[in-house]
Scaffold this motif. Structure first.
Motif, PDB file in Angstrom:
ATOM      1  N   VAL A  41     -12.400   2.618  20.551  1.00 29.55           N
ATOM      2  CA  VAL A  41     -13.290   3.351  20.213  1.00 29.55           C
ATOM      3  C   VAL A  41     -13.610   3.381  18.733  1.00 29.55           C
ATOM      4  N   ASP A  42     -12.702   3.073  17.781  1.00 31.61           N
ATOM      5  CA  ASP A  42     -12.991   3.079  16.458  1.00 31.61           C
ATOM      6  C   ASP A  42     -14.057   2.100  16.235  1.00 31.61           C
ATOM      7  N   ASN A  45     -17.519   2.655  17.261  1.00 33.16           N
ATOM      8  CA  ASN A  45     -18.037   3.633  16.505  1.00 33.16           C
ATOM      9  C   ASN A  45     -18.472   2.896  15.195  1.00 33.16           C
ATOM     10  N   GLU A  50     -23.344   0.413  16.815  1.00 35.87           N
ATOM     11  CA  GLU A  50     -24.181   1.334  17.438  1.00 35.87           C
ATOM     12  C   GLU A  50     -25.446   1.016  17.063  1.00 35.87           C
ATOM     13  N   ARG A 103     -19.180   0.191  22.907  1.00 38.39           N
ATOM     14  CA  ARG A 103     -20.055   1.372  22.714  1.00 38.39           C
ATOM     15  C   ARG A 103     -19.866   2.024  24.061  1.00 38.39           C
ATOM     16  N   ARG A 106     -16.460   3.724  23.511  1.00 45.77           N
ATOM     17  CA  ARG A 106     -16.593   4.977  22.786  1.00 45.77           C
ATOM     18  C   ARG A 106     -17.032   6.077  23.157  1.00 45.77           C
ATOM     19  N   ASN A 107     -18.367   5.822  24.035  1.00 46.79           N
ATOM     20  CA  ASN A 107     -19.026   6.962  24.475  1.00 46.79           C
ATOM     21  C   ASN A 107     -18.299   7.631  25.653  1.00 46.79           C
ATOM     22  N   ALA A 110     -16.043   9.934  23.911  1.00 48.73           N
ATOM     23  CA  ALA A 110     -16.589  11.169  23.307  1.00 48.73           C
ATOM     24  C   ALA A 110     -17.314  12.026  24.394  1.00 48.73           C
TER      25      ALA A 110
END
Length: 119
Positions: A41-42, A45, A50, A103, A106-107, A110
């Motif tokens: 995830v980091d 980010n 991105e 990504r 990560r998404n 989130a």
């Protein structure tokens, strides 16, 4: 892949230095599922990932031919749960690149309210 890297670091340490056993606990092979997820995830980010900044060093490294065709990542959009992918593509389209996989990870973290649950 982590075990191969761990073995390489034990057999042929960088610069001829010996690996301290205390340092081995920090190797990704020993990370929990949660730690691995948080790390991905980091990385996902990262602003260059991105924005798909093709001039960025991290994007270039992750887009190299080996990463793009590595059996683990090759055509990841066909291997992932299609319901998850379709749901996430409502927010952003994803290509078959390692950076887009990061990504997506990560998404998912989130937009699905946190970490997946592992048994």
């Amino acid at each position: 892949m982590e075990i191969e890297d761990l073995i390489r670091s034990l057999v042929s340490p960088h610069g001829g230095n010996t690996v301290q056993l205390g340092d081995l606990i920090h190797h990704p092979f020993f990370w929990t599922h949660e730690s691995r997820f948080e790390f991905l995830v980091d990385v996902g980010n990262n602003p260059d990932i991105e924005k798909r900044n093709s001039e960025s060093q991290i994007v270039k490294a992750l887009s190299c031919n080996k990463a793009a065709t590595e059996k683990h990542f090759y055509q990841w959009t066909k291997k992932i749960d299609q319901d998850v992918l379709k749901n996430m593509e409502k927010r952003r389209p994803y290509e078959d690149t390692v950076t887009d996989l990061l990504r997506l990870i990560r998404n998912v973290g989130a937009h699905y309210g946190g970490k997946p649950q592992w048994a």
